[in-house]
Scaffold this motif. Sequence first.
Motif, short mmCIF file in Angstrom:
data_model
loop_
_atom_site.label_atom_id
_atom_site.label_comp_id
_atom_site.label_asym_id
_atom_site.label_seq_id
_atom_site.Cartn_x
_atom_site.Cartn_y
_atom_site.Cartn_z
N THR A 94 0.72 -1.42 -0.12
CA THR A 94 -0.11 0.07 0.01
C THR A 94 0.81 1.57 -0.14
N GLY A 95 1.92 1.13 1.15
CA GLY A 95 2.62 2.27 1.03
C GLY A 95 3.54 2.88 -0.19
N LEU A 96 3.75 1.35 -0.98
CA LEU A 96 4.54 2.10 -1.77
C LEU A 96 3.42 2.09 -3.49
N LEU A 97 1.98 1.89 -3.42
CA LEU A 97 1.33 2.26 -4.04
C LEU A 97 1.09 3.74 -4.81
N PRO A 146 -8.71 -6.66 -7.62
CA PRO A 146 -8.43 -5.95 -8.59
C PRO A 146 -9.58 -4.54 -7.02
N LEU A 147 -10.50 -4.68 -6.43
CA LEU A 147 -11.02 -4.08 -5.84
C LEU A 147 -9.64 -3.23 -4.54
N PRO A 148 -9.47 -3.75 -4.16
CA PRO A 148 -8.34 -2.47 -3.25
C PRO A 148 -6.96 -2.03 -3.92
N LEU A 149 -6.56 -2.31 -5.78
CA LEU A 149 -6.00 -1.60 -6.03
C LEU A 149 -6.58 -0.39 -6.54
#
Length: 301
Positions: A94-97, A146-149
Motif C-alpha cells: 500500500t505504501g509503495l503504491l 482488483p478492488l483494493p487496487l
Amino acid sequence: MSRRGWVLFLAMSLVWGVPYLLIKVAVTDLAPVVVVFGRCLLGAALLLPWTVARGRLRPALRRWRPLLAFTVLEMTGPWLLIAYAEQTLSSSLTGLLIAAVPFAAALAGRLSGDRERLGPVRLLGMGLGVAGIALLLGLDVEAVAPLPLLAIALVVVGYATAPLIVTRSLPDVSGVAASAVALTVTTVVYAPFAVPRLGQAARAPSDALLAVLVLGVVCTALALALFFALIREVGPQRALVITFLNPAVAVLLGVLLLDEPLTLGLAVGLPVVVLGCVLATRRTALRRAPARAGDVDVVVP
C-alpha cells in the motif's frame, strides 16, 4: 539545511511511513470506518482547540467551499479507502503504491494549466515510476485483488488533486487550521456509521486500539503540526522530499514488524519507484513567479 530542519525532516519521514503499518494492525480487528473515525476524532480534538485559540478558525471557514473539496479529496475519501484496501493488501505494498502520487500530481498540474515545463529529467523520472509500479504489480500479480487496487488508485487521484485546491483557493488559510477543519468534518461524516460500532470496537484487542490511538495522536495531529513547521524551516519543495522515504519506511516496517514477505516485486519495484519520484518531482529552472508560502503539496497517509 539546519540541524532543526534535519530533525524535523527525519521525524516526518518516519511518522508518515508508519501509518500503513498501524492501519494494517487496526483493520485486522476494527471496521475501516471505525479506524478513520477514531483517527479523525483524536486529531480534531488536538488541533481544533489550537486553531480556535489562535483565532484561525473563522478565516478558514470563510473559504468553506474549497476547504470542503480539500477535505473530501485529502481525508474523507482517501483514509477510508486506504483502510478498506489494507484489509487485503499488505502495508508495504500500500505504501509503495501511494508513491505514485508525485506522478499523478505532475499530470494533474499539467492538465490544470501549470506552466512548469516537464523537462527530460522529470519525464525520465515519471517513466521510471510507472515502470517500477508495473514491475511491482507484474511480479506480485497473484497476490493483488482488483478492488483494493482501484481503491488505492482513487487515493492517488485524491492526494494528487487536493494540493491544487490548497495552492489556488486556500493560499491564505493556515495549513494546521485547514487540517483541523478537515478532520472535524470527516469525524462528523463518519460518526453515524462508526458510533453504533463503538461498543464492539471497545472489545477489540489492545493492539488494535493502541494502533488507532497512535494513528490519531502521532501520525495525524502531531505529524501535521510538524509538517507545517518543516515547511517553515526548509520551504515547501525540500519538505516534499519526505515523500521519497515514506514508502521505504512502510516496506521496512511491514517486513520487520508484521512479517510481510519481501517479495521480488517489492525488492525490484521499491528502488525504481523511489528514484522515479526523486527525478519526477525535481524542480527545473523556469521563468516563473516565485512560489508563495501557501504553495504546499499536502499528502497525508
